[in-house]
Design an enzyme around this catalytic site. Sequence first.
Site, PDB file in Angstrom:
ATOM      1  N   HIS A   1       0.883  -1.178   0.000  1.00 51.17           N
ATOM      2  CA  HIS A   1       0.000   0.000   0.000  1.00 51.17           C
ATOM      3  C   HIS A   1       0.920   1.227   0.000  1.00 51.17           C
ATOM      4  O   HIS A   1       1.745   1.364  -0.892  1.00 51.17           O
ATOM      5  CB  HIS A   1      -0.935  -0.116   1.204  1.00 51.17           C
ATOM      6  CG  HIS A   1      -2.117   0.799   1.215  1.00 51.17           C
ATOM      7  ND1 HIS A   1      -2.473   1.603   0.165  1.00 51.17           N
ATOM      8  CD2 HIS A   1      -3.063   1.038   2.182  1.00 51.17           C
ATOM      9  CE1 HIS A   1      -3.566   2.282   0.478  1.00 51.17           C
ATOM     10  NE2 HIS A   1      -3.941   1.966   1.700  1.00 51.17           N
TER      11      HIS A   1
ATOM     12  N   HIS B   1      -2.644  -2.651 -10.016  1.00 54.70           N
ATOM     13  CA  HIS B   1      -3.654  -2.147  -9.095  1.00 54.70           C
ATOM     14  C   HIS B   1      -4.848  -3.081  -9.161  1.00 54.70           C
ATOM     15  O   HIS B   1      -5.159  -3.624 -10.220  1.00 54.70           O
ATOM     16  CB  HIS B   1      -4.046  -0.718  -9.486  1.00 54.70           C
ATOM     17  CG  HIS B   1      -4.769  -0.004  -8.400  1.00 54.70           C
ATOM     18  ND1 HIS B   1      -6.123  -0.117  -8.220  1.00 54.70           N
ATOM     19  CD2 HIS B   1      -4.313   0.801  -7.416  1.00 54.70           C
ATOM     20  CE1 HIS B   1      -6.469   0.615  -7.163  1.00 54.70           C
ATOM     21  NE2 HIS B   1      -5.396   1.172  -6.660  1.00 54.70           N
TER      22      HIS B   1
ATOM     23  N   ASP C   1       2.225   5.286  -7.092  1.00 51.58           N
ATOM     24  CA  ASP C   1       3.505   5.305  -6.381  1.00 51.58           C
ATOM     25  C   ASP C   1       4.707   5.451  -7.309  1.00 51.58           C
ATOM     26  O   ASP C   1       5.767   5.892  -6.881  1.00 51.58           O
ATOM     27  CB  ASP C   1       3.658   4.025  -5.555  1.00 51.58           C
ATOM     28  CG  ASP C   1       2.491   3.849  -4.600  1.00 51.58           C
ATOM     29  OD1 ASP C   1       2.232   4.794  -3.822  1.00 51.58           O
ATOM     30  OD2 ASP C   1       1.828   2.795  -4.639  1.00 51.58           O
TER      31      ASP C   1
END
Lengths: 373, 373
Positions: free
Chosen positions: A219, A259, A310
């Site tokens: 995460h 994802h 990210d």
Amino acid sequence: MAQLKEGLAGVVVAQSKISKVFGEEGRLIYQGYDIDDLAPNATFEETAYLLWNGELPTQKELQAFQQQIQEKRSLPSEIMNLVTGPLVEAHPMAALRTAVSALAAYSPDPAPTPQGALQAGTDILAKMPTITAAHQRAQQGKDPVEPDEDLDHAGAFAHMLTGERPTEEAHDAMTQALVLHADHGFNASTFSARVTASTLSDTYSAVTSAIGTLKGGLHGGANTNVMKMLEALDASGEDPVDHAKGLLEDGEKIPGFGHRVYRTMDPRAVHLKQWSQKLCDQIGEPHWYEHTAAIQDFMLEEKGLHPNVDLYSASTYRGLGIDKAYYTPIFAISRVAGWIAHVAEQYDGNKLIRPRAEYVGETDLTWEDLSDR
Amino acid sequence: MAQLKEGLAGVVVAQSKISKVFGEEGRLIYQGYDIDDLAPNATFEETAYLLWNGELPTQKELQAFQQQIQEKRSLPSEIMNLVTGPLVEAHPMAALRTAVSALAAYSPDPAPTPQGALQAGTDILAKMPTITAAHQRAQQGKDPVEPDEDLDHAGAFAHMLTGERPTEEAHDAMTQALVLHADHGFNASTFSARVTASTLSDTYSAVTSAIGTLKGGLHGGANTNVMKMLEALDASGEDPVDHAKGLLEDGEKIPGFGHRVYRTMDPRAVHLKQWSQKLCDQIGEPHWYEHTAAIQDFMLEEKGLHPNVDLYSASTYRGLGIDKAYYTPIFAISRVAGWIAHVAEQYDGNKLIRPRAEYVGETDLTWEDLSDR
């Protein structure tokens, strides 16, 4: 027994009005507004207000909200001492989690109501940048920087981190990073906040759960891990694609890709990619951006995987001169806006979140006394 | 869009070997052993060992485990100072949550593996009674009591709370209370620990989430709420059934009844009811037991609701002379055994827990500049 839904993939757990991820189209909206409109236009405070209230603030409403946040930005001295003393060697997310948990001692147990969530939420949201900036500076052996009342949330955070008022561009970049990370449906940290709130526990408890959940490498921890990978690549002197191939051959996961929901490039990554290029150029280290882009192309071709939020936040923060250990706390400082909105929504018509497990163990063992074992 | 599963009622989220609740029969097993066998026979350490390792320990294994716990029972001085200083006025569960979170600063970030979970878990399990006892005594203006190395976990906790070694009967009662609360399937606090662990965050984060989740009135907070109700009843001078009727007429919920899974009396309540009667008799306050029993009968007749674990734990702890604000921390001091077992199980073949929501808000709003609002 009902069918096993491991990881709850695709299981719809509640109705929500806060944000929606359009996985196929690669689109993200907050309360009906596209992040492509919000990122270049909204301040972080406007975004938090929108998430909490379901509509953009008027000028007067925004001013009142900004003032509340500014007034709550300073920490009680005991919390500052905790962050810069016993917690100084702790993981930055452990320090943030502990300090937010400790803040509960300074607020009467807030009611498990939407209103109680927003009240406690204002306190938590206001103080998280102060906690993280003080922790970073203490790790560097520096004193904390007093909050500057003339700066908005993004600016105040940048100022408290570095001791200098950010340039207009750095301010814009930090604002957009905070706006882009502010909510994202029922991700794991948000879901953990809702599970905690669903027992009618308080908002400090719920946000504390969320910070601990965001810390994980699957995460929020992924942005720090992207930078670790880029540094290892840099140190190796290898070609970026060769390096990525080597990682895959060794069975390693490359952070910043894939994802549960998106089937396209994450729309947040589109914005952050532009910032990464611009900021890495400006500091004269364009390779952080270039290597990232090369790995992006390789991963799509080789694995069919698109970048998530990210991948480019790492080099963006690098371009802003931020220590990689603090990338995940920045995610938290933004996502708390969403967590609070979700805690408030959970309290409104709450239903306890309690799933089942399929028991696959023994059922009829017979006790044996210790002397017989 | 998949069907809405609000609160995840009946949704099976994982396979598990740790414990099973037989809702129809009113039976609970830990790793195959019935709690009716464990409650009168097992120590808390044996129970934790069983939950963590899937089998009862040999004498040698138990001795080694007990020794590890004894060695880890004392707190770092900064944590003791935090609990008895800045956190002294905090809710006992907020103090416990914060102190457990802070312990992470003293352990290298534990690996998100089953082994890492048990290692960090031993540290956390060992120290939770010390934290709670020190907090309770600080609230009373008293110094903490040093852990007594001759006592087992239940005995050491009772000793640190009161400053006196417990009688054999009080020791037995505390042991059984801890054994009976140690695990219970995918309850909300356990589930929150697993959600946190599922991002590959660390064990301190996962237990911190669980403590915050247990705090809520729909979960661990209920045992304190039962005692508040009994005290209000006592102060009112009313007949217990009239008082309960009045609460229902006012739309209040009576704590200690009903469960998402059981369709019978909770098997843990069967044991605790006996302790409640015995201990309340001994302190010359049998009405705590008698009033509870009267309300039990009324609720079954009136609402068809059976007592859950919280109904008789309240008067049991009262019989042990414990302040009602600390009933929920006792639950946590026990349930941590289960939380750790579940975190270890989650890490073993981990899958991120990330559900979906059904978005019911706006989708196409147009940005308006602040000056136009």
